[in-house]
Design a protein around this motif. Structure first.
Motif, PDB file in Angstrom:
ATOM      1  N   GLY A  58     -23.987  -2.022  11.153  1.00 50.92           N
ATOM      2  CA  GLY A  58     -23.699  -0.848  10.323  1.00 50.92           C
ATOM      3  C   GLY A  58     -22.246  -0.418  10.307  1.00 50.92           C
ATOM      4  O   GLY A  58     -21.919   0.646   9.776  1.00 50.92           O
ATOM      5  N   LEU A  59     -21.347  -1.228  10.877  1.00 51.26           N
ATOM      6  CA  LEU A  59     -19.924  -0.850  10.829  1.00 51.26           C
ATOM      7  C   LEU A  59     -19.415  -1.045   9.403  1.00 51.26           C
ATOM      8  O   LEU A  59     -19.848  -1.959   8.698  1.00 51.26           O
ATOM      9  N   SER A  60     -18.500  -0.182   8.999  1.00 48.39           N
ATOM     10  CA  SER A  60     -17.885  -0.411   7.685  1.00 48.39           C
ATOM     11  C   SER A  60     -16.376  -0.591   7.873  1.00 48.39           C
ATOM     12  O   SER A  60     -15.798  -0.110   8.855  1.00 48.39           O
ATOM     13  N   ASN A  61     -15.783  -1.272   6.935  1.00 47.50           N
ATOM     14  CA  ASN A  61     -14.355  -1.593   7.048  1.00 47.50           C
ATOM     15  C   ASN A  61     -13.528  -0.313   6.969  1.00 47.50           C
ATOM     16  O   ASN A  61     -13.538   0.378   5.940  1.00 47.50           O
TER      17      ASN A  61
ATOM     18  N   LYS B 188      -8.522  -6.481   8.159  1.00 50.44           N
ATOM     19  CA  LYS B 188      -7.661  -6.884   7.035  1.00 50.44           C
ATOM     20  C   LYS B 188      -7.943  -8.335   6.645  1.00 50.44           C
ATOM     21  O   LYS B 188      -7.975  -8.686   5.459  1.00 50.44           O
ATOM     22  N   ILE B 189      -8.142  -9.180   7.667  1.00 52.95           N
ATOM     23  CA  ILE B 189      -8.459 -10.591   7.388  1.00 52.95           C
ATOM     24  C   ILE B 189      -9.738 -10.679   6.551  1.00 52.95           C
ATOM     25  O   ILE B 189      -9.819 -11.424   5.575  1.00 52.95           O
ATOM     26  N   ILE B 190     -10.734  -9.878   6.950  1.00 54.54           N
ATOM     27  CA  ILE B 190     -12.025  -9.884   6.230  1.00 54.54           C
ATOM     28  C   ILE B 190     -11.793  -9.522   4.762  1.00 54.54           C
ATOM     29  O   ILE B 190     -12.320 -10.164   3.847  1.00 54.54           O
TER      30      ILE B 190
ATOM     31  N   GLN C 182     -22.895  -8.879   5.572  1.00 51.07           N
ATOM     32  CA  GLN C 182     -22.167  -7.617   5.520  1.00 51.07           C
ATOM     33  C   GLN C 182     -20.848  -7.783   6.271  1.00 51.07           C
ATOM     34  O   GLN C 182     -20.724  -8.656   7.137  1.00 51.07           O
ATOM     35  N   GLU C 183     -19.880  -6.925   5.955  1.00 51.85           N
ATOM     36  CA  GLU C 183     -18.564  -7.027   6.598  1.00 51.85           C
ATOM     37  C   GLU C 183     -18.677  -6.894   8.123  1.00 51.85           C
ATOM     38  O   GLU C 183     -17.930  -7.534   8.861  1.00 51.85           O
ATOM     39  N   SER C 184     -19.600  -6.049   8.562  1.00 52.86           N
ATOM     40  CA  SER C 184     -19.744  -5.831  10.007  1.00 52.86           C
ATOM     41  C   SER C 184     -20.135  -7.133  10.712  1.00 52.86           C
ATOM     42  O   SER C 184     -19.711  -7.402  11.843  1.00 52.86           O
TER      43      SER C 184
END
Lengths: 238, 618
Positions: free
Chosen positions: A124-127, A221-223, A181-183
């Motif tokens: 559930g982490l978001s960028n 940032k890489i993501i 997901q990004e997380s």
């Protein structure tokens, strides 16, 4: 034509096998035996289903087989052929059974779990980094410096890629980061191959543990740069 | 001394004569003694707060619960699914005046009454075992759900009373207003059954997606826990799955009765019953993937970790097995429809052979995509050649965009199999028939093309667009096809001329076996998904709230789980066979009296022994 349905079915099965085994690899990578087995099983099932739709077609399909096996009125070469089949078929089954159970120096077929579940702290982490052109460019720069030696131009074909088995992920493929997901991606970059949980065994990943060298902000940032460069969007729920 | 000397001799002779009996008895006592000894040991060491009890001598608490819970669930699925279509059949019989529908509804209910007691029995055993093996967990759940326990008991009483009235009052409530009352009882039966299903669903789904509130009354806490994120997706999924299970099991029952039928009447009736069972199973199977998709979406949304464990993690291989089983089910159901066309309708084979082949080819191509895993099982050598376990070309079939597309196409094919079966042997006489058929063909063709386009497009859009819009659009398109073609066909056939009468009782024995196979596939599917749903909680009794600290706090390996799935399927088939055998004992007695004290009619041979052809005179 007697035995016509059976013959057509046999020709179709052999034809599909040859296509999958020999023709398809001319254009792409060879198919593993497990997949060829699934496709052939479907083919044979389809043939049997179609052949047994009516009494007549069932007789046309199974009749020659049962007459051949029962040996009714057989003489000469047919008789010999029947005896050969009756002797060779059990031997073939026995050989197959033996070879599939006998100890071997070959490693077993892999069913590695590519995308195991992440640990709770990564769910559930978001960028936290704003998605601005500057940050995306910065992310691409970091990607070029740290990731591209293996992941290349986001396509998994970096100069070092050939040294790894399994090869580095191809982010352009819609089956990789586009499904995540990004997380999740953050967890994989931060903890690397050694951070894979038990369900990800065998731990076959040469992905470094980037938390040793990169700050969280740089990873995010890489993501961002990675998704933009691969023309993919992360999985979201809104 | 004599006496002393006599005893060893007596014992020795006893052992010589009854050695095997004594050995057997000793073994039995030992087997019974082991668990008792285990329980006694537990009791002796019991502290004030026992968290777990176990009987490792008979497989361990988890395995025992696994088997008992699965049997209870399967029986409950059958018991809750059957009243739905039994009641619908009764309504059809009442409205159409066709007595055979009423007879069929009664036969379904007969199976239901005999299975009901066994379901309750397994429910009771499960409850006692849960309280015994998992006291801490059960105390926690009781503390939260006590108000719904009371509701559940009340519902069970109401359901039992209604079922008794519905079954025993069948003959007495046949005429006029009494029939309406009987139908109302059937309606009530279904209402209570639905609530009996959703109340325990709340307990099970709470364990997977708990909502815990610390404040408020007992009722408020119970209600919050009940209305958890996966409650309604599971309710809908189970409701539909119960209809599928019930339909296919009734189909299998009819298939077996058909195979063993020795009179033309029996064969006609059970052939027709088999058709109805298969139709109900297929009818439920068509929307089931959509319900499953919704459930998985909710799980993902509730907890990414749980979603990935299921669909991408170690449980993802179960979905390949699921694909194989669903594939077999689609093939089996369509095969039965096609056999119906070629055997029940004289001369239809020549007309429909080519369309059937086309449908079969589409179905097989779709199944090929459906069964292709994302990561392939490959040897080291094969993986090297592919550049990993992901095939560069066929790997694209492994993601949801491909799966959703082919499952929608398979549903369309199955629906068309049914429509062709429906239309076979009839000639449309309406002046607008050509236009209607062109419209139906156009709708079907266009729908298939749009479903494929959306599927391919799905690879090039963000996941959320595919999930929220494309997949939903695919489902809606397929539903639109069904809702357009079904009434149009019904209208067309209203004025159609029957060119060839449908003849029941002419199906070959393999049709009966296909019905049995379908039932076994559904049972296997339910045992498979039961394991998946339960294992997705991993080492939690209540996900994220109460940890499993027993010695069994690990997920069993897939091979081990597969053995239990097979065992559960086998045991359930045995149970159902026994229940149906008991339920139909009376019929056999009656038919034996009619046909002459247990003797078969002259020349009558069961279909499974080749009697089908003999009775047909073929």
């Amino acid at each position: 034509m007697k035995g016509g349905v059976l013959l057509k079915g046999a020709i179709l099965t052999v034809g599909i096998y040859l296509f999958l085994k020999l023709a398809l690899p001319l254009f792409t990578a060879p198919l593993p035996a497990s997949l060829i087995f699934i496709y052939l099983a479907l083919t044979v099932t389809g043939i049997v289903i179609f052949a047994t739709l009516s009494g007549q077609s069932t007789e046309a399909f199974f009749g020659p087989i049962s007459r051949f096996l029962s040996g009714e009125g057989q003489t000469g070469a047919m008789k010999t052929a029947r005896l050969l089949v009756l002797v060779l078929f059990p031997l073939l089954v026995g050989w197959q059974t033996y070879s599939s159970t006998a100890p071997s120096d070959q490693p077993p077929a892999e069913n590695r779990t590519i995308h195991p579940a992440p640990p709770g702290e990564f769910v559930g982490l978001s960028n936290p980094i704003p998605n601005t052109p500057e940050n995306v460019m910065a992310g691409k720069g970091l990607f070029a410096a740290f990731c591209s030696p293996c992941h290349g131009n986001f396509d998994g074909k970096g100069p070092a890629a050939r040294g790894f088995s399994p090869p580095p992920a191809n982010f352009v493929d819609p089956g990789t980061i586009a499904q995540l997901q990004e997380s999740y991606v953050f967890w994989r970059i931060k903890n690397g191959g050694v951070g894979l949980p038990i369900e990800g065994m065998p731990w076959k990943s040469a992905m470094p543990r980037w938390e040793v060298e990169l700050k969280d902000e740089q990873i995010w940032k890489i993501i961002m740069g990675e998704y933009d460069g691969a023309h993919q969007k992360p999985r979201t729920w809104e | 001394m004599k006496n002393h000397g006599g005893h060893p001799g007596l014992i020795a002779s006893l052992f010589r004569e009854q050695g095997s009996l004594i050995a057997g008895l000793s073994l039995l006592i030992a087997l019974l003694g082991f668990p008792l000894a285990g329980l006694a040991q537990d009791a002796a060491s019991a502290s004030a707060a026992v968290a777990y009890r176990d009987i490792p001598q008979v497989g361990g608490s988890r395995n025992i619960i696994w088997v008992v819970a699965q049997q209870h669930l399967l029986l409950a699925g059958f018991v809750l699914g059957v009243p739905i279509f039994a009641w619908v059949c009764e309504i059809v019989g009442w409205k159409s005046g066709e007595k055979r529908y009423d007879k069929l509804a009664k036969e379904f209910t007969k199976l239901l009454t005999s299975a009901y007691a066994t379901t309750a029995l397994f429910g009771g055993i499960l409850l006692f075992l849960l309280i015994g093996f998992y006291p801490k967990l059960m105390t926690y759940l009781t503390d939260i759900f006590f108000p719904s326990f009371v509701v559940y008991c009340a519902l069970f009483l109401l359901e039992t009373v209604t079922l008794y009235l519905y079954w025993y009052g069948w003959e007495a409530m046949q005429g006029g207003g009494m029939k309406v009352l009987h139908l109302f009882l059937g309606f009530l039966l279904n209402v209570f059954a639905f609530f009996i299903m959703i109340v325990p669903n709340s307990w099970a789904t709470f364990q997977a997606s708990p909502v815990v509130i610390a404040e408020g009354s007992a009722l408020a806490r119970a209600w919050a826990a009940t209305w958890n994120p996966t409650w309604w997706p599971v309710n809908i999924h189970r409701l539909i799955a119960n209809v599928v299970l019930g339909g296919f099991i009734c189909g299998a029952y009819a298939g077996i009765r058909y195979l063993s039928a020795t009179t033309a009447e029996e064969r006609d009736h059970y052939d027709w019953m088999g058709y109805v069972g298969n139709f109900i199973g297929v009818f439920g199977m068509l929307p089931l993937p959509f319900a499953g998709y919704w459930l998985m979406r909710e799980i993902y949304q509730y907890n990414q970790q749980m979603g990935i464990t299921l669909m991408g993690g170690f449980l993802s291989w179960l979905f390949i097995l699921q694909a194989v089983l669903i594939g077999a089910l689609f093939l089996g159901a369509n095969y039965y429809f096609w056999l119906g066309i070629t055997h029940r309708i004289e001369g239809a084979e020549a007309k429909y052979r080519k369309p059937i082949m086309a449908m079969l080819v589409i179905l097989l191509l779709c199944l090929g995509v459906w069964m292709t895993p994302h990561s392939l099982v490959a040897s080291l050598e094969e993986a090297r050649k592919m550049g990993g376990t992901h095939h560069p070309l066929l790997g694209v079939f492994g993601v949801m965009s491909a799966k959703m597309t082919v499952v929608n196409l398979m549903i369309l094919v199955t629906f068309m199999s049914f429509v062709i079966y429906w239309r076979a042997g009839k000639e449309e006489t309406a002046t607008w028939a050509k236009v209607a058929k062109a419209v139906m063909g156009g709708v079907l063709g266009l729908a298939a093309i749009v479903v494929i386009i959306l599927g391919v497009w799905g690879y090039f859009v963000p996941a959320i667009v595919r999930i929220n819009y494309f997949s939903v659009a695919q489902v809606l398109i397929v539903l639109f096809v069904m809702l357009t073609i079904t009434p149009l066909t019904a209208l067309l056939l209203r004025s159609a001329k029957t060119t060839t009468e449908m003849v029941w009782g002419r199906m070959p024995p393999r049709a009966g076996y296909a019905l049995v196979m379908n039932a076994v596939m559904v049972i296997l599917l339910m045992t498979l998904m039961g394991y998946a749903r339960s294992s997705s909680r991993v080492h939690w009794h209540v996900y994220g709230v109460m940890r499993d600290s027993s010695q069994y706090a690990y997920s069993p390996a897939l091979g081990y789980a597969a053995v239990f799935m097979s065992l559960n399927t086998f045991v359930f088939c045995l149970l159902v066979s026994f229940i149906f055998w008991v339920a139909t004992m009376g019929d056999k007695g009656k038919s034996a009296e009619v046909s002459g004290k247990g003797k078969m009619p002259a020349g009558a041979v069961p279909a499974m022994a080749g009697g089908s052809q003999k009775l047909d005179g073929k």
